[in-house]
Motif scaffolding. Sequence first.
Motif, PDB file in Angstrom:
ATOM      1  N   LEU A  79      29.599  27.611  74.735  1.00  0.00           N
ATOM      2  CA  LEU A  79      30.686  27.670  75.718  1.00  0.00           C
ATOM      3  C   LEU A  79      31.822  28.539  75.184  1.00  0.00           C
ATOM      4  O   LEU A  79      32.048  28.595  73.974  1.00  0.00           O
ATOM      5  CB  LEU A  79      31.237  26.251  75.948  1.00  0.00           C
ATOM      6  N   SER A  80      32.540  29.175  76.084  1.00  0.00           N
ATOM      7  CA  SER A  80      33.721  29.916  75.649  1.00  0.00           C
ATOM      8  C   SER A  80      34.776  29.846  76.740  1.00  0.00           C
ATOM      9  O   SER A  80      34.470  29.606  77.911  1.00  0.00           O
ATOM     10  CB  SER A  80      33.363  31.373  75.338  1.00  0.00           C
ATOM     11  N   VAL A  81      36.037  30.002  76.338  1.00  0.00           N
ATOM     12  CA  VAL A  81      37.122  29.939  77.312  1.00  0.00           C
ATOM     13  C   VAL A  81      38.227  30.926  76.909  1.00  0.00           C
ATOM     14  O   VAL A  81      38.617  30.989  75.744  1.00  0.00           O
ATOM     15  CB  VAL A  81      37.664  28.482  77.444  1.00  0.00           C
ATOM     16  N   GLY A  82      38.670  31.707  77.877  1.00  0.00           N
ATOM     17  CA  GLY A  82      39.746  32.670  77.614  1.00  0.00           C
ATOM     18  C   GLY A  82      41.103  32.049  77.927  1.00  0.00           C
ATOM     19  O   GLY A  82      41.201  30.880  78.306  1.00  0.00           O
ATOM     20  N   LEU A  83      42.156  32.852  77.812  1.00  0.00           N
ATOM     21  CA  LEU A  83      43.503  32.327  78.058  1.00  0.00           C
ATOM     22  C   LEU A  83      43.713  31.913  79.508  1.00  0.00           C
ATOM     23  O   LEU A  83      44.603  31.139  79.814  1.00  0.00           O
ATOM     24  CB  LEU A  83      44.556  33.373  77.657  1.00  0.00           C
ATOM     25  N   ASP A  84      42.849  32.412  80.414  1.00  0.00           N
ATOM     26  CA  ASP A  84      42.983  32.010  81.824  1.00  0.00           C
ATOM     27  C   ASP A  84      42.404  30.616  82.082  1.00  0.00           C
ATOM     28  O   ASP A  84      42.534  30.072  83.163  1.00  0.00           O
ATOM     29  CB  ASP A  84      42.280  33.046  82.734  1.00  0.00           C
ATOM     30  N   GLY A  85      41.783  30.027  81.071  1.00  0.00           N
ATOM     31  CA  GLY A  85      41.270  28.664  81.213  1.00  0.00           C
ATOM     32  C   GLY A  85      39.897  28.570  81.859  1.00  0.00           C
ATOM     33  O   GLY A  85      39.348  27.470  82.018  1.00  0.00           O
ATOM     34  N   VAL A  86      39.317  29.705  82.235  1.00  0.00           N
ATOM     35  CA  VAL A  86      37.987  29.664  82.861  1.00  0.00           C
ATOM     36  C   VAL A  86      36.933  29.403  81.783  1.00  0.00           C
ATOM     37  O   VAL A  86      36.875  30.102  80.774  1.00  0.00           O
ATOM     38  CB  VAL A  86      37.671  30.998  83.593  1.00  0.00           C
ATOM     39  N   VAL A  87      36.109  28.376  81.993  1.00  0.00           N
ATOM     40  CA  VAL A  87      35.077  28.049  81.013  1.00  0.00           C
ATOM     41  C   VAL A  87      33.806  28.832  81.343  1.00  0.00           C
ATOM     42  O   VAL A  87      33.288  28.750  82.453  1.00  0.00           O
ATOM     43  CB  VAL A  87      34.788  26.529  81.012  1.00  0.00           C
ATOM     44  N   HIS A  88      33.340  29.612  80.378  1.00  0.00           N
ATOM     45  CA  HIS A  88      32.091  30.374  80.557  1.00  0.00           C
ATOM     46  C   HIS A  88      30.960  29.542  79.967  1.00  0.00           C
ATOM     47  O   HIS A  88      31.020  29.148  78.799  1.00  0.00           O
ATOM     48  CB  HIS A  88      32.194  31.728  79.856  1.00  0.00           C
ATOM     49  N   ASP A  89      29.954  29.302  80.794  1.00  0.00           N
ATOM     50  CA  ASP A  89      28.923  28.335  80.425  1.00  0.00           C
ATOM     51  C   ASP A  89      27.552  28.900  80.797  1.00  0.00           C
ATOM     52  O   ASP A  89      26.915  28.443  81.747  1.00  0.00           O
ATOM     53  CB  ASP A  89      29.228  27.026  81.193  1.00  0.00           C
ATOM     54  N   PRO A  90      27.078  29.887  80.024  1.00  0.00           N
ATOM     55  CA  PRO A  90      25.872  30.606  80.465  1.00  0.00           C
ATOM     56  C   PRO A  90      24.596  29.776  80.459  1.00  0.00           C
ATOM     57  O   PRO A  90      23.628  30.145  81.116  1.00  0.00           O
ATOM     58  CB  PRO A  90      25.770  31.771  79.459  1.00  0.00           C
ATOM     59  N   PHE A  91      24.557  28.675  79.714  1.00  0.00           N
ATOM     60  CA  PHE A  91      23.280  27.925  79.620  1.00  0.00           C
ATOM     61  C   PHE A  91      23.404  26.473  80.098  1.00  0.00           C
ATOM     62  O   PHE A  91      22.686  25.598  79.624  1.00  0.00           O
ATOM     63  CB  PHE A  91      22.758  27.966  78.172  1.00  0.00           C
ATOM     64  N   ASP A  92      24.379  26.215  80.948  1.00  0.00           N
ATOM     65  CA  ASP A  92      24.589  24.858  81.465  1.00  0.00           C
ATOM     66  C   ASP A  92      24.919  23.848  80.366  1.00  0.00           C
ATOM     67  O   ASP A  92      24.467  22.691  80.401  1.00  0.00           O
ATOM     68  CB  ASP A  92      23.354  24.367  82.250  1.00  0.00           C
ATOM     69  N   GLY A  93      25.698  24.278  79.433  1.00  0.00           N
ATOM     70  CA  GLY A  93      26.089  23.401  78.322  1.00  0.00           C
ATOM     71  C   GLY A  93      26.969  22.246  78.761  1.00  0.00           C
ATOM     72  O   GLY A  93      26.880  21.152  78.200  1.00  0.00           O
ATOM     73  N   VAL A  94      27.808  22.473  79.784  1.00  0.00           N
ATOM     74  CA  VAL A  94      28.708  21.396  80.208  1.00  0.00           C
ATOM     75  C   VAL A  94      27.884  20.233  80.768  1.00  0.00           C
ATOM     76  O   VAL A  94      28.135  19.064  80.457  1.00  0.00           O
ATOM     77  CB  VAL A  94      29.737  21.913  81.245  1.00  0.00           C
ATOM     78  N   ALA A  95      26.874  20.570  81.566  1.00  0.00           N
ATOM     79  CA  ALA A  95      26.025  19.506  82.134  1.00  0.00           C
ATOM     80  C   ALA A  95      25.300  18.766  81.002  1.00  0.00           C
ATOM     81  O   ALA A  95      25.189  17.530  81.026  1.00  0.00           O
ATOM     82  CB  ALA A  95      25.015  20.106  83.101  1.00  0.00           C
ATOM     83  N   ASP A  96      24.834  19.500  79.989  1.00  0.00           N
ATOM     84  CA  ASP A  96      24.152  18.855  78.862  1.00  0.00           C
ATOM     85  C   ASP A  96      25.108  17.935  78.098  1.00  0.00           C
ATOM     86  O   ASP A  96      24.744  16.829  77.703  1.00  0.00           O
ATOM     87  CB  ASP A  96      23.589  19.919  77.897  1.00  0.00           C
ATOM     88  N   LEU A  97      26.332  18.420  77.926  1.00  0.00           N
ATOM     89  CA  LEU A  97      27.335  17.626  77.216  1.00  0.00           C
ATOM     90  C   LEU A  97      27.594  16.319  77.960  1.00  0.00           C
ATOM     91  O   LEU A  97      27.622  15.235  77.359  1.00  0.00           O
ATOM     92  CB  LEU A  97      28.619  18.466  77.141  1.00  0.00           C
ATOM     93  N   GLN A  98      27.754  16.440  79.270  1.00  0.00           N
ATOM     94  CA  GLN A  98      28.014  15.241  80.072  1.00  0.00           C
ATOM     95  C   GLN A  98      26.839  14.278  80.040  1.00  0.00           C
ATOM     96  O   GLN A  98      27.026  13.066  79.991  1.00  0.00           O
ATOM     97  CB  GLN A  98      28.327  15.643  81.519  1.00  0.00           C
ATOM     98  N   ALA A  99      25.644  14.825  80.049  1.00  0.00           N
ATOM     99  CA  ALA A  99      24.456  13.963  80.064  1.00  0.00           C
ATOM    100  C   ALA A  99      24.061  13.514  78.650  1.00  0.00           C
ATOM    101  O   ALA A  99      23.151  12.714  78.485  1.00  0.00           O
ATOM    102  CB  ALA A  99      23.296  14.710  80.709  1.00  0.00           C
ATOM    103  N   GLY A 100      24.735  14.037  77.629  1.00  0.00           N
ATOM    104  CA  GLY A 100      24.385  13.690  76.253  1.00  0.00           C
ATOM    105  C   GLY A 100      23.045  14.278  75.842  1.00  0.00           C
ATOM    106  O   GLY A 100      22.270  13.646  75.134  1.00  0.00           O
ATOM    107  N   ARG A 101      22.773  15.514  76.299  1.00  0.00           N
ATOM    108  CA  ARG A 101      21.529  16.185  75.919  1.00  0.00           C
ATOM    109  C   ARG A 101      21.834  17.262  74.888  1.00  0.00           C
ATOM    110  O   ARG A 101      22.667  18.133  75.138  1.00  0.00           O
ATOM    111  CB  ARG A 101      20.916  16.913  77.138  1.00  0.00           C
ATOM    112  N   VAL A 102      21.159  17.194  73.745  1.00  0.00           N
ATOM    113  CA  VAL A 102      21.331  18.246  72.747  1.00  0.00           C
ATOM    114  C   VAL A 102      20.185  19.226  72.955  1.00  0.00           C
ATOM    115  O   VAL A 102      19.035  18.933  72.636  1.00  0.00           O
ATOM    116  CB  VAL A 102      21.302  17.660  71.319  1.00  0.00           C
ATOM    117  N   ARG A 103      20.512  20.376  73.531  1.00  0.00           N
ATOM    118  CA  ARG A 103      19.455  21.299  73.955  1.00  0.00           C
ATOM    119  C   ARG A 103      19.643  22.653  73.279  1.00  0.00           C
ATOM    120  O   ARG A 103      20.734  23.231  73.308  1.00  0.00           O
ATOM    121  CB  ARG A 103      19.500  21.444  75.483  1.00  0.00           C
ATOM    122  N   PHE A 104      18.577  23.126  72.657  1.00  0.00           N
ATOM    123  CA  PHE A 104      18.638  24.443  72.028  1.00  0.00           C
ATOM    124  C   PHE A 104      18.815  25.521  73.089  1.00  0.00           C
ATOM    125  O   PHE A 104      18.300  25.391  74.205  1.00  0.00           O
ATOM    126  CB  PHE A 104      17.332  24.735  71.269  1.00  0.00           C
TER     127      PHE A 104
END
Length: 401
Positions: free
Chosen positions: A127-152
Amino acid sequence: MIDITSQDWFCDERSQKVMHILASYGKEARFVGGCVRDALIGRAVHDIDIATPEKPQVVEKLLQENGIKTIPTGIEHGTITAVCEGLVFEITTLRSDVSTDGRRATVVFSEDWLEDAARRDFTFNALSVGLDGVVHDPFDGVADLQAGRVRFVGAPHQRIEEDYLRLLRFFRFSAYFAKAPMDGEALQACIELAPKLSELSGERITQELLKLLSSPRPAKWISLMHNFGIMAHLITGTQDSHALEMMCAFEDKPDGLRRLSILLNKDADTVEQVIDRLKLSKKQSKRLRAARLYDGVISMDNIFVQLYRFGAETVQDRLFIYWAEKQFSGLGPAEQSLLHEIAQWKMDPKTFPLSGKDLLERGFTSGPQMGEALSCVEDWWCENQCQPDREACLTFLASLS
Ligand code: ATP
Ligand code: MG
C-alpha cells in the motif's frame, strides 16, 4: 477504515516537509509499506518508509540542500535514511528486482509505482499513500488487512525463493494480523522451502524472529512452525512452547529476547549455538545466558543481591522463566512483592555508597585485602536490602577490623 491524513505522524511538520522536498522536481513521493498498513488499522506507527521515483543521488542532494541529515544506509539498493529534527525516514527509490538468489537482489531503479509495489512481499505491505491522502492499493491489500489474510503478492513459492526471509515474514505478519486460516499454498511453500532458512544471515533472521516473538500470541505461531518442521531450520535446541505461553501471561509488555530464552533448552551448548546462529550482540548474549542458564530461586531473601548484581531486567527474566516453568497459574502476594521490588529498582536503582577511595582514606593499602574488605561491606549492604547509607557502611567497615 481510518483516515490517514488526520494521524499525528502524517500531519507532523517534519513528515510534510520531507515529502514536499522530495516532490521538488514534480514527482510525487508516497508513504509506503508498514506505516500505511498500520495507520489504516489504528496501530501505532513506529517507523516511516517513503518511496519516490527520484534516484538516490537526487534524494540525497535535495535533502542536504534543505538542511536534512542523510545517511546512505543502503544506497546501492536505493535506500537513504533521513533525519529531520529527530524524526527518522527511510526513503527508497522505486525499484524492481532483476535477479535474486534467495538472499539478496540485484535491483534497477524505476519510475513505475506498480512495479515497485509488485516487488513487495504481502498485499497489505504494497500500500502507498501520497500527501493527498489517496490510498493506492494495487493488490487489494486493504481487503486482506480487514479480513486478516496474509497474502503474498504473486505466487508464494516463487516469492519465497527470491528471498527466503519472506518465509519468516509470513509467520511474523500472520502472528500480528491473521484472522483467517493461513493460505494453504503459502504454507505448503514455507514447508518445502524451510531448509533454505539456513542460508540466511543471523542478523536478518534475528530481526524477524524477535518481532514474531513479540507478537500477542507467539506460542501458537512458534508451535505451528515447530510442527511443520520449520523451526528446526531456524535454530536448534528449542523446546515446546508451553512454557512460553505460560510466561506471556506474566509479562507487562512483550519482550522478544526473554521469550526466546524460554524457548531454548536449558544447556550452555544450546545457548551458545543460538547466540552464534542469530549473531546476537554482546548485550543480548549476556542477557540470554543470564536468563536461561540460571538455576537458583529468587525470593525476598536474595532479591536485592540479585538486583544489584544482575540488574532488574535479568532478575525479571529469571523470575518469569521460573514461574512459567513451574507452571504458576497466577501470582500470589509473595510474587507480587518481588515484582514490586523490581519495579522500584527500575525507578530508583541503588548504588553502593562506598568506593576504594574511602578505604584508602581509612588507612587501607590497595591490594587483595582491601578488595576483600570492600566486598564484605558490599555483601552486607546487599543483604540488608541495599538500605544502609554511607555512614552505616563506614561503621560496618570499622567493625571489621
Ligand atoms: P514493521 O516496520 O512493522 O516491522 P514493515 O512492513 O514496515 O513492518 P519493514 O521491514 O520495515 O517492514 O519493510 C518495509 C516495507 O518494505 C514492507 O512493508 C514491504 O513493503 C517491504 N519489504 C521489506 N522486506 C521485504 C522483503 N523481504 N521482501 C519484499 N518486500 C519487503
Ligand atoms: Mg517498517
